[in-house]
Write a protein that holds these residues in place. Structure first.
Motif, PDB file in Angstrom:
ATOM      1  N   ASP A  44       0.808  -1.223   0.000  1.00 50.65           N
ATOM      2  CA  ASP A  44       0.000   0.000   0.000  1.00 50.65           C
ATOM      3  C   ASP A  44       0.840   1.271   0.000  1.00 50.65           C
ATOM      4  N   ASN A  45       2.126   1.138  -0.045  1.00 53.62           N
ATOM      5  CA  ASN A  45       3.026   2.290   0.007  1.00 53.62           C
ATOM      6  C   ASN A  45       2.806   3.167  -1.233  1.00 53.62           C
ATOM      7  N   PRO A  46       2.456   4.434  -1.033  1.00 52.38           N
ATOM      8  CA  PRO A  46       2.182   5.296  -2.192  1.00 52.38           C
ATOM      9  C   PRO A  46       3.419   5.567  -3.056  1.00 52.38           C
ATOM     10  N   PHE A  47       4.601   5.259  -2.548  1.00 52.35           N
ATOM     11  CA  PHE A  47       5.830   5.513  -3.300  1.00 52.35           C
ATOM     12  C   PHE A  47       6.379   4.261  -3.986  1.00 52.35           C
ATOM     13  N   LYS A  48       5.632   3.151  -3.901  1.00 50.75           N
ATOM     14  CA  LYS A  48       6.134   1.920  -4.528  1.00 50.75           C
ATOM     15  C   LYS A  48       6.237   2.114  -6.034  1.00 50.75           C
ATOM     16  N   THR A  49       7.118   1.346  -6.607  1.00 57.61           N
ATOM     17  CA  THR A  49       7.365   1.435  -8.037  1.00 57.61           C
ATOM     18  C   THR A  49       7.585   0.042  -8.599  1.00 57.61           C
ATOM     19  N   THR A  50       7.305  -0.113  -9.861  1.00 57.01           N
ATOM     20  CA  THR A  50       7.552  -1.408 -10.494  1.00 57.01           C
ATOM     21  C   THR A  50       8.991  -1.508 -11.000  1.00 57.01           C
ATOM     22  N   SER A  51       9.745  -0.422 -10.876  1.00 55.87           N
ATOM     23  CA  SER A  51      11.120  -0.443 -11.371  1.00 55.87           C
ATOM     24  C   SER A  51      12.107  -1.052 -10.370  1.00 55.87           C
TER      25      SER A  51
END
Length: 75
Positions: A44-51
């Motif tokens: 749920d972290n708003p800063f997560k990224t798929t990179s």
């Protein structure tokens, strides 16, 4: 038996093994609470990224023997 340890990206199917490892290392771990923390910190972290992966997993003989969480934060 191969004693080599492999470092790889976390996969969602690793979650239960990672949580079980945490409970073995930290006996006071409350698994339901730890599952909720993982959800909050990584899913749920708003800063997560798929990179970048959520974590790295250390694997030996097909078993998770360690992990290193990569918590996304703004810079």
């Amino acid at each position: 038996m191969n004693s080599d340890v492999t470092l790889r990206d976390f996969r969602n199917e690793d979650l239960e093994a990672v949580l079980a490892l945490r409970a073995r290392v930290f006996p006071a771990t409350d698994l339901p609470r730890e599952r909720r923390r993982w959800q909050w910190e990584f899913e749920d972290n708003p800063f997560k990224t798929t990179s970048a992966p959520k974590a790295w997993v250390f694997e030996q003989d097909g078993k998770v023997v360690g992990n290193y969480g990569l918590v996304p934060v703004p810079v």
